[in-house]
Design a protein around this motif. Structure first.
Motif, PDB file in Angstrom:
ATOM      1  N   ASP A 101       6.345  -4.296   9.363  1.00  0.00           N
ATOM      2  CA  ASP A 101       7.157  -3.820  10.493  1.00  0.00           C
ATOM      3  C   ASP A 101       8.212  -4.826  10.969  1.00  0.00           C
ATOM      4  OD1 ASP A 101       5.430  -1.678  10.374  1.00  0.00           O
ATOM      5  OD2 ASP A 101       4.442  -2.070  12.283  1.00  0.00           O
TER       6      ASP A 101
ATOM      7  N   LEU B  58       8.728  -2.954   3.786  1.00  0.00           N
ATOM      8  CA  LEU B  58       8.220  -4.261   4.212  1.00  0.00           C
ATOM      9  C   LEU B  58       7.384  -4.118   5.485  1.00  0.00           C
ATOM     10  CD1 LEU B  58      11.522  -6.303   3.797  1.00  0.00           C
ATOM     11  CD2 LEU B  58       9.476  -6.477   2.363  1.00  0.00           C
TER      12      LEU B  58
ATOM     13  N   HIS C 250       4.153   8.060  14.823  1.00  0.00           N
ATOM     14  CA  HIS C 250       4.226   9.343  14.119  1.00  0.00           C
ATOM     15  C   HIS C 250       4.112  10.515  15.089  1.00  0.00           C
ATOM     16  CE1 HIS C 250       4.472   8.772   9.868  1.00  0.00           C
ATOM     17  NE2 HIS C 250       3.484   7.894   9.841  1.00  0.00           N
TER      18      HIS C 250
ATOM     19  N   TRP D 145      -0.028  -9.822   8.325  1.00  0.00           N
ATOM     20  CA  TRP D 145       1.134  -9.501   9.171  1.00  0.00           C
ATOM     21  C   TRP D 145       0.826  -8.690  10.416  1.00  0.00           C
ATOM     22  CZ3 TRP D 145       2.561  -4.308   9.753  1.00  0.00           C
ATOM     23  CH2 TRP D 145       2.098  -3.412   8.791  1.00  0.00           C
TER      24      TRP D 145
ATOM     25  N   MET E 191       0.805  -1.223   0.000  1.00  0.00           N
ATOM     26  CA  MET E 191       0.000   0.000   0.000  1.00  0.00           C
ATOM     27  C   MET E 191       0.843   1.282   0.000  1.00  0.00           C
ATOM     28  SD  MET E 191      -3.347   0.623   2.227  1.00  0.00           S
ATOM     29  CE  MET E 191      -2.617   0.295   3.790  1.00  0.00           C
ATOM     30  N   ILE E 192       1.842   1.332   0.892  1.00  0.00           N
ATOM     31  CA  ILE E 192       2.626   2.572   0.988  1.00  0.00           C
ATOM     32  C   ILE E 192       3.478   2.758  -0.281  1.00  0.00           C
ATOM     33  CG2 ILE E 192       4.593   1.564   2.257  1.00  0.00           C
ATOM     34  CD1 ILE E 192       3.105   4.990   3.066  1.00  0.00           C
TER      35      ILE E 192
ATOM     36  N   HIS F 244      11.729  -5.316   9.067  1.00  0.00           N
ATOM     37  CA  HIS F 244      12.599  -4.180   8.757  1.00  0.00           C
ATOM     38  C   HIS F 244      14.062  -4.431   9.113  1.00  0.00           C
ATOM     39  CE1 HIS F 244       9.076  -1.021   8.859  1.00  0.00           C
ATOM     40  NE2 HIS F 244       8.865  -2.005   8.025  1.00  0.00           N
TER      41      HIS F 244
ATOM     42  N   ASN G 141      -3.789  -6.663   2.829  1.00  0.00           N
ATOM     43  CA  ASN G 141      -2.702  -7.579   3.192  1.00  0.00           C
ATOM     44  C   ASN G 141      -2.354  -7.503   4.681  1.00  0.00           C
ATOM     45  OD1 ASN G 141      -0.565  -9.405   2.502  1.00  0.00           O
ATOM     46  ND2 ASN G 141       0.871  -7.703   2.679  1.00  0.00           N
TER      47      ASN G 141
HETATM   48  N1  LIG Z   1       2.375   6.580   7.438  1.00  0.00           N
HETATM   49  C1  LIG Z   1       3.451   5.860   7.152  1.00  0.00           C
HETATM   50  O1  LIG Z   1       4.585   6.286   7.266  1.00  0.00           O
HETATM   51  C2  LIG Z   1       3.221   4.493   6.689  1.00  0.00           C
HETATM   52  C3  LIG Z   1       2.015   4.232   6.092  1.00  0.00           C
HETATM   53  C4  LIG Z   1       1.772   2.955   5.697  1.00  0.00           C
HETATM   54  C5  LIG Z   1       2.734   1.989   5.934  1.00  0.00           C
HETATM   55  N2  LIG Z   1       3.900   2.271   6.530  1.00  0.00           N
HETATM   56  C6  LIG Z   1       4.867   1.208   6.829  1.00  0.00           C
HETATM   57  O2  LIG Z   1       5.249   0.618   5.618  1.00  0.00           O
HETATM   58  C7  LIG Z   1       5.416  -0.797   5.802  1.00  0.00           C
HETATM   59  C8  LIG Z   1       4.613  -1.534   4.760  1.00  0.00           C
HETATM   60  O3  LIG Z   1       3.259  -1.168   4.910  1.00  0.00           O
HETATM   61  P1  LIG Z   1       2.196  -1.352   3.733  1.00  0.00           P
HETATM   62  O4  LIG Z   1       1.015  -0.566   4.138  1.00  0.00           O
HETATM   63  O5  LIG Z   1       2.809  -1.073   2.410  1.00  0.00           O
HETATM   64  O6  LIG Z   1       1.897  -2.934   3.902  1.00  0.00           O
HETATM   65  P2  LIG Z   1       1.405  -3.987   2.805  1.00  0.00           P
HETATM   66  O7  LIG Z   1       1.043  -5.206   3.561  1.00  0.00           O
HETATM   67  O8  LIG Z   1       0.413  -3.363   1.894  1.00  0.00           O
HETATM   68  O9  LIG Z   1       2.732  -4.248   1.920  1.00  0.00           O
HETATM   69  C9  LIG Z   1       3.842  -5.009   2.364  1.00  0.00           C
HETATM   70  C10 LIG Z   1       4.591  -5.507   1.152  1.00  0.00           C
HETATM   71  O10 LIG Z   1       5.772  -6.258   1.541  1.00  0.00           O
HETATM   72  C11 LIG Z   1       5.882  -7.368   0.661  1.00  0.00           C
HETATM   73  N3  LIG Z   1       6.707  -8.403   1.297  1.00  0.00           N
HETATM   74  C12 LIG Z   1       6.473  -9.069   2.457  1.00  0.00           C
HETATM   75  N4  LIG Z   1       7.492  -9.914   2.718  1.00  0.00           N
HETATM   76  C13 LIG Z   1       8.401  -9.764   1.711  1.00  0.00           C
HETATM   77  C14 LIG Z   1       9.658 -10.341   1.422  1.00  0.00           C
HETATM   78  N5  LIG Z   1      10.227 -11.242   2.220  1.00  0.00           N
HETATM   79  N6  LIG Z   1      10.311  -9.937   0.290  1.00  0.00           N
HETATM   80  C15 LIG Z   1       9.766  -8.998  -0.525  1.00  0.00           C
HETATM   81  N7  LIG Z   1       8.566  -8.415  -0.296  1.00  0.00           N
HETATM   82  C16 LIG Z   1       7.885  -8.806   0.798  1.00  0.00           C
HETATM   83  C17 LIG Z   1       4.454  -7.800   0.419  1.00  0.00           C
HETATM   84  O11 LIG Z   1       4.356  -8.542  -0.755  1.00  0.00           O
HETATM   85  C18 LIG Z   1       3.782  -6.440   0.263  1.00  0.00           C
HETATM   86  O12 LIG Z   1       3.940  -6.007  -1.076  1.00  0.00           O
HETATM   87  C19 LIG Z   1       5.020  -1.087   7.237  1.00  0.00           C
HETATM   88  O13 LIG Z   1       6.181  -1.151   8.044  1.00  0.00           O
HETATM   89  C20 LIG Z   1       4.199   0.110   7.639  1.00  0.00           C
HETATM   90  O14 LIG Z   1       4.256   0.377   9.039  1.00  0.00           O
HETATM   91  C21 LIG Z   1       4.192   3.525   6.861  1.00  0.00           C
END
Ligand SMILES: NC(=O)c1ccc[n+]([C@@H]2O[C@H](COP(=O)([O-])OP(=O)(O)OC[C@H]3O[C@@H](n4cnc5c(N)ncnc54)[C@H](O)[C@@H]3O)[C@@H](O)[C@H]2O)c1
Length: 391
Positions: free
Chosen positions: A88, A86, A195, A180, A12-13, A91, A176
């Motif tokens: 949390d 990825l 934040h 996790w 998503m991010i 990381h 998704n």
């Molecule tokens: N406001 C913010 O700053 C903000 C907002 C949203 C998310 N985030 C952070 O971003 C991170 C991801 O969040 P998201 O919303 O994108 O989650 P999400 O679940 O939508 O996406 C996670 C991605 O990681 C991939 N993934 C998982 N394991 C993997 C691996 N071993 N190798 C390669 N790819 C892998 C998944 O396929 C997926 O595409 C989290 O740590 C979240 O806290 C930050």
């Protein structure tokens, strides 16, 4: 040769902020080839074909990488940029892997979940003269930067009591996240509460010293349990107290993508002072003739042009605007500044950025990891106050 960028994770991010920001920097000639690594082909195909990204960046694309991220990172020239997006709990390993391959890192927040891990990252990065920028994008909201300057000019006196909230919409439960966002891995405070803890530290320079975190378990549609509602009480180095409420549960029918904001009551010996940021309602009200589509979209909407939007600036495509873009651009520019420098010169610049404290780095923001670690312990013990280790 232009700096290569590999993003690990395509969720998503990546779609909402990171990839469009990288595409814009590529369009401006600041970075070269972009690669995106995920485990499933469908993830990468959905990202590549996302309608808004295609419309905004016609003719631009990324290279799909389905190998394990370790292989993708190993295939990059030294001092490329790894954008780590990825879940949390993954990381730490991913950031350490990038550093051991001599790559600069842009990491989504929270950097890691343990203070000790933040220290390892800090040491490895310092030894190699590498950048680790933690993407706390709210810092690049002009209102945060202004509050920081005014607070540090003494205009508000000292922070005493505060409240903050950030509740994401209900539909996140269908994403998704179900795979996790489990009780053993994370919780609403760890995910988004960080934040506002970071912002209060960023604005005031105070440090958190104690936290108590109460949570409510709730179920995702797939039956998995998560701490989807949390209430935190954070005590600061001057005795001030901040309450932070977080959830994945704001109604889908409500306007805007979430609800969020920060109020800080401050004082000198003679006078009270006040900072209030409505971070959700930025003054725009739209009522459409039809639902514009996309997750959480509503007929009545309160969009924010401050975080991330696309505008038509005459083409080609659309231009991303807002602090979501500026935050990514800032970290990318710092990585570019380090290109071609000797290790000692890089270390000097990195130390200056740590001291300036605008970009979050492991050296200047690991109080976030210390708070998360204490908060997770408190959560497991029903909200008992737990001291925050000095970061
Ligand atoms: N406001 C913010 O700053 C903000 C907002 C949203 C998310 N985030 C952070 O971003 C991170 C991801 O969040 P998201 O919303 O994108 O989650 P999400 O679940 O939508 O996406 C996670 C991605 O990681 C991939 N993934 C998982 N394991 C993997 C691996 N071993 N190798 C390669 N790819 C892998 C998944 O396929 C997926 O595409 C989290 O740590 C979240 O806290 C930050």
């Amino acid at each position: 040769m232009a700096m290569r960028v590999a993003m690990i994770g395509g969720g998503m991010i990546a779609h909402d902020q990171l990839l469009p920001s990288l595409y814009q920097l590529q369009r401006l000639g600041r970075i070269g080839e972009i690669e995106v690594c995920a485990r499933r082909r469908e993830t990468l195909e959905a990202l590549a074909e996302a309608p808004l990204l295609r419309r905004a960046f016609p003719g631009q694309s990324f290279r799909m990488r389905l190998e394990p991220y370790e292989e993708v990172i190993a295939s990059l020239p030294a001092h490329s940029l790894v954008v780590m997006a990825l879940p949390d709990q993954l990381h730490y390993d991913a950031v350490m892997c990038a550093l051991r391959h001599d790559q600069h890192v842009l990491a989504v927040k929270p950097l890691v979940l343990k203070l000790e891990h933040a220290r390892h990252i800090e040491e490895e990065a310092r030894a190699r003269g590498l950048l680790v920028g933690v993407e706390y994008h709210k810092r690049f909201d002009d209102r945060s930067l202004l509050a920081r300057r005014r607070y540090r000019e003494g205009l508000f006196g000292e922070f005493r009591l505060g409240t903050a909230c950030l509740l994401e919409k209900w539909y996140y439960r269908h994403s998704n996240f179900q795979n996790w966002f489990t009780c053993d891995a994370t919780d609403a405070f760890t995910y988004i509460g960080c934040h506002y803890v970071d912002l209060v530290a960023f604005i005031t320079g105070l440090r958190p010293v104690e936290v108590s975190l109460y949570g409510i378990r709730d179920r995702f549609p797939n039956g998995v349990e998560g701490w989807l509602w949390t209430d935190a009480r954070v005590i600061w180095s001057n005795g001030a107290c901040l309450n932070v409420q977080n959830a994945i549960g704001f109604p889908d029918a409500a306007p805007g993508t979430n609800t969020q904001g920060l109020t800080m009551y401050c004082a000198t010996a003679e006078r009270g002072a006040w900072i209030r940021h409505d971070d959700q309602y930025r003054g725009i009200q739209y009522c459409y003739t039809r639902n514009p589509g996309g997750p959480g979209a509503t007929l009545y909407a309160e969009p924010s042009t401050d975080y991330f939007q696309y505008v038509d600036a005459g083409g080609p495509g659309l231009v991303p605007v807002g602090y979501g873009y500026r935050s990514v651009a800032y970290i990318v520019e710092r990585a570019l500044e380090l290109q071609g420098l000797a290790p000692e010169e890089r270390r000097e610049k990195l130390a200056a950025w740590d001291r300036a404290g605008v970009m979050a780095t492991p050296a200047n923001s690991s109080y976030n990891e210390a708070v998360i670690e204490a908060a997770r312990q408190s959560l497991a013990e029903g909200g008992r106050p737990v001291p925050v280790a000095a970061a």
